[in-house]
Design a protein around this motif. Structure first.
Motif, PDB file in Angstrom:
ATOM      1  N   ILE A 214       0.848  -1.191   0.000  1.00  0.00           N
ATOM      2  CA  ILE A 214       0.000   0.000   0.000  1.00  0.00           C
ATOM      3  C   ILE A 214       0.884   1.241   0.000  1.00  0.00           C
ATOM      4  O   ILE A 214       1.656   1.475   0.925  1.00  0.00           O
ATOM      5  N   GLY A 215       0.755   2.045  -1.051  1.00  0.00           N
ATOM      6  CA  GLY A 215       1.529   3.271  -1.133  1.00  0.00           C
ATOM      7  C   GLY A 215       0.826   4.447  -0.492  1.00  0.00           C
ATOM      8  O   GLY A 215       1.466   5.310   0.110  1.00  0.00           O
ATOM      9  N   ALA A 216      -0.503   4.485  -0.625  1.00  0.00           N
ATOM     10  CA  ALA A 216      -1.271   5.600  -0.064  1.00  0.00           C
ATOM     11  C   ALA A 216      -2.747   5.243  -0.076  1.00  0.00           C
ATOM     12  O   ALA A 216      -3.204   4.464  -0.911  1.00  0.00           O
ATOM     13  N   VAL A 217      -3.481   5.826   0.857  1.00  0.00           N
ATOM     14  CA  VAL A 217      -4.942   5.698   0.903  1.00  0.00           C
ATOM     15  C   VAL A 217      -5.498   7.106   1.080  1.00  0.00           C
ATOM     16  O   VAL A 217      -5.044   7.858   1.946  1.00  0.00           O
ATOM     17  N   HIS A 218      -6.480   7.454   0.256  1.00  0.00           N
ATOM     18  CA  HIS A 218      -7.069   8.780   0.333  1.00  0.00           C
ATOM     19  C   HIS A 218      -8.591   8.705   0.304  1.00  0.00           C
ATOM     20  O   HIS A 218      -9.163   7.880  -0.418  1.00  0.00           O
ATOM     21  N   THR A 260     -17.082   9.797  -0.019  1.00  0.00           N
ATOM     22  CA  THR A 260     -17.942   9.188  -1.034  1.00  0.00           C
ATOM     23  C   THR A 260     -17.198   8.123  -1.811  1.00  0.00           C
ATOM     24  O   THR A 260     -17.773   7.106  -2.212  1.00  0.00           O
ATOM     25  N   GLN A 261     -15.909   8.358  -2.045  1.00  0.00           N
ATOM     26  CA  GLN A 261     -15.066   7.376  -2.721  1.00  0.00           C
ATOM     27  C   GLN A 261     -13.764   7.201  -1.946  1.00  0.00           C
ATOM     28  O   GLN A 261     -13.360   8.081  -1.176  1.00  0.00           O
ATOM     29  N   LEU A 262     -13.122   6.074  -2.191  1.00  0.00           N
ATOM     30  CA  LEU A 262     -11.837   5.783  -1.566  1.00  0.00           C
ATOM     31  C   LEU A 262     -10.827   5.448  -2.650  1.00  0.00           C
ATOM     32  O   LEU A 262     -11.129   4.697  -3.587  1.00  0.00           O
ATOM     33  N   HIS A 263      -9.635   6.006  -2.507  1.00  0.00           N
ATOM     34  CA  HIS A 263      -8.574   5.756  -3.473  1.00  0.00           C
ATOM     35  C   HIS A 263      -7.409   5.067  -2.782  1.00  0.00           C
ATOM     36  O   HIS A 263      -6.948   5.528  -1.736  1.00  0.00           O
ATOM     37  N   VAL A 264      -6.973   3.961  -3.368  1.00  0.00           N
ATOM     38  CA  VAL A 264      -5.823   3.224  -2.846  1.00  0.00           C
ATOM     39  C   VAL A 264      -4.776   3.128  -3.943  1.00  0.00           C
ATOM     40  O   VAL A 264      -5.074   2.724  -5.070  1.00  0.00           O
ATOM     41  N   LEU A 265      -3.558   3.520  -3.622  1.00  0.00           N
ATOM     42  CA  LEU A 265      -2.441   3.370  -4.537  1.00  0.00           C
ATOM     43  C   LEU A 265      -1.622   2.176  -4.076  1.00  0.00           C
ATOM     44  O   LEU A 265      -1.113   2.159  -2.954  1.00  0.00           O
ATOM     45  N   GLY A 266      -1.532   1.178  -4.927  1.00  0.00           N
ATOM     46  CA  GLY A 266      -0.745  -0.011  -4.624  1.00  0.00           C
ATOM     47  C   GLY A 266       0.503  -0.063  -5.481  1.00  0.00           C
ATOM     48  O   GLY A 266       0.493   0.380  -6.635  1.00  0.00           O
ATOM     49  N   GLU A 267       1.582  -0.590  -4.928  1.00  0.00           N
ATOM     50  CA  GLU A 267       2.845  -0.666  -5.646  1.00  0.00           C
ATOM     51  C   GLU A 267       3.419  -2.077  -5.549  1.00  0.00           C
ATOM     52  O   GLU A 267       3.320  -2.719  -4.507  1.00  0.00           O
ATOM     53  N   THR A 268       4.013  -2.541  -6.631  1.00  0.00           N
ATOM     54  CA  THR A 268       4.750  -3.797  -6.560  1.00  0.00           C
ATOM     55  C   THR A 268       5.941  -3.586  -5.637  1.00  0.00           C
ATOM     56  O   THR A 268       6.398  -2.458  -5.424  1.00  0.00           O
ATOM     57  N   THR A 269       6.463  -4.654  -5.117  1.00  0.00           N
ATOM     58  CA  THR A 269       7.602  -4.546  -4.199  1.00  0.00           C
ATOM     59  C   THR A 269       8.781  -3.875  -4.854  1.00  0.00           C
ATOM     60  O   THR A 269       9.463  -3.022  -4.263  1.00  0.00           O
ATOM     61  N   ALA A 270       9.039  -4.221  -6.121  1.00  0.00           N
ATOM     62  CA  ALA A 270      10.166  -3.632  -6.845  1.00  0.00           C
ATOM     63  C   ALA A 270       9.966  -2.140  -7.055  1.00  0.00           C
ATOM     64  O   ALA A 270      10.895  -1.349  -6.951  1.00  0.00           O
ATOM     65  N   ALA A 271       8.727  -1.734  -7.348  1.00  0.00           N
ATOM     66  CA  ALA A 271       8.453  -0.314  -7.562  1.00  0.00           C
ATOM     67  C   ALA A 271       8.597   0.461  -6.267  1.00  0.00           C
ATOM     68  O   ALA A 271       9.067   1.609  -6.257  1.00  0.00           O
ATOM     69  N   ALA A 272       8.186  -0.141  -5.159  1.00  0.00           N
ATOM     70  CA  ALA A 272       8.280   0.536  -3.859  1.00  0.00           C
ATOM     71  C   ALA A 272       9.737   0.777  -3.487  1.00  0.00           C
ATOM     72  O   ALA A 272      10.063   1.753  -2.805  1.00  0.00           O
ATOM     73  N   ARG A 273      10.619  -0.093  -3.931  1.00  0.00           N
ATOM     74  CA  ARG A 273      12.045   0.051  -3.611  1.00  0.00           C
ATOM     75  C   ARG A 273      12.746   1.046  -4.517  1.00  0.00           C
ATOM     76  O   ARG A 273      13.811   1.561  -4.170  1.00  0.00           O
ATOM     77  N   ALA A 274      12.156   1.294  -5.672  1.00  0.00           N
ATOM     78  CA  ALA A 274      12.816   2.165  -6.671  1.00  0.00           C
ATOM     79  C   ALA A 274      12.864   3.611  -6.188  1.00  0.00           C
ATOM     80  O   ALA A 274      12.018   4.070  -5.456  1.00  0.00           O
TER      81      ALA A 274
END
Length: 274
Positions: A214-218, A260-274
């Protein structure tokens, strides 16, 4: 499927950011948070990959209200949608914006995603307004993740349970508000046009269950749907103030439960490390 996003289009895709364009339509009060978060994520991918153009998959992207501005930034966007009419509108919108060469529309859905697109072929996948309508949300997220490259990001946007409960209660429909709280799908009754709603915990669980970090939740549209349109249209500075308020509240977990809406940004493990 609906595509609730309408970010502004930059007339100079390689030199001007939509976030730096002063004019914002009133609808941006409902979409600016997601657009800003996603653009920042794509900017990070551009820097990490060293490529100016990313390959983006927009599942349920409809007529391209979000895909076309992304193509305007120079990215290559594939839109998958079950509606032929929406795809026709996408083609027309892309042509009018001068980005037809960077937008491709294909008919399909989340369940049969890999009948029309390749696995592991995209730097970013958008899954906006899709999980509410699919039979199996977990499968929908897994398919979206499987479309990502080893280093990629997922932008997930779905209807929030708390926002619907609050809206029904403020409208005086207290029984319907309670029904939405108790219903497994978050529906307030048989007349509810939304098949399913989610909590932030449910969405992050789906994303993590598919193997992403999980990169971010808004929270999205925390206040925008509650403010009278006439106020925003007529009160000087009201729109800018509302945008700033939405941005300030979006990251705070306390407001996720009423968005009203929820936004979740997900990242692959490799992307999170980049």
């Amino acid at each position: 499927m609906s595509d609730p996003m309408r970010p502004p289009v930059s007339p100079h895709p390689h030199t001007t950011s939509p976030r730096s364009d002063p004019p914002r339509p009133r609808a941006s009060a409902r979409t600016a948070v997601v657009w800003d978060v996603l653009q920042e994520a794509l900017d990070r991918r551009v820097k990490a990959t060293g490529r100016d153009a990313l390959d983006v998959l927009d599942t349920g992207g409809g007529s391209g209200k979000f895909a076309v501005p992304l193509a305007g930034l120079g990215h290559r966007v594939t839109v998958v949608d079950p509606s032929p009419n929406a795809l026709f509108a996408l083609e027309r919108r892309a042509a009018e914006a001068g980005v037809a060469d960077r937008v491709r529309g294909v008919q399909g859905d989340a369940h049969g995603l890999f009948d029309v697109v390749e696995r592991g072929g995209y730097d970013a996948v958008l899954c906006h307004g899709v999980l509410e309508y699919v039979d199996d949300p977990a499968e929908g997220v897994r398919n979206a993740v499987a479309a990502l490259r080893a280093e990629g990001v997922l932008s997930l946007l779905a209807a929030g349970l708390g926002g619907a409960v609050l809206a029904r209660a403020l409208a005086g429909h207290f029984t319907e508000a309670r029904q939405a709280l108790q219903d497994p799908d978050g529906r307030w009754g048989t007349g509810d046009p939304m098949p399913r709603r989610f909590t932030a915990e449910q969405l992050t669980g789906l994303v993590e269950g598919a193997g992403l970090r999980i990169g971010a939740v808004h929270g999205v549209r925390v206040f925008a749907d509650l403010v009278p349109g006439v106020l925003v249209d007529t009160e000087p500075g009201a729109l800018d103030a509302l945008l700033k308020l939405e941005a300030a509240a979006a990251e705070l977990p306390a407001f996720h439960s009423v968005a009203t809406q929820l936004h979740v940004l997900g990242e692959t493990t490799a992307a999170a490390r980049a």
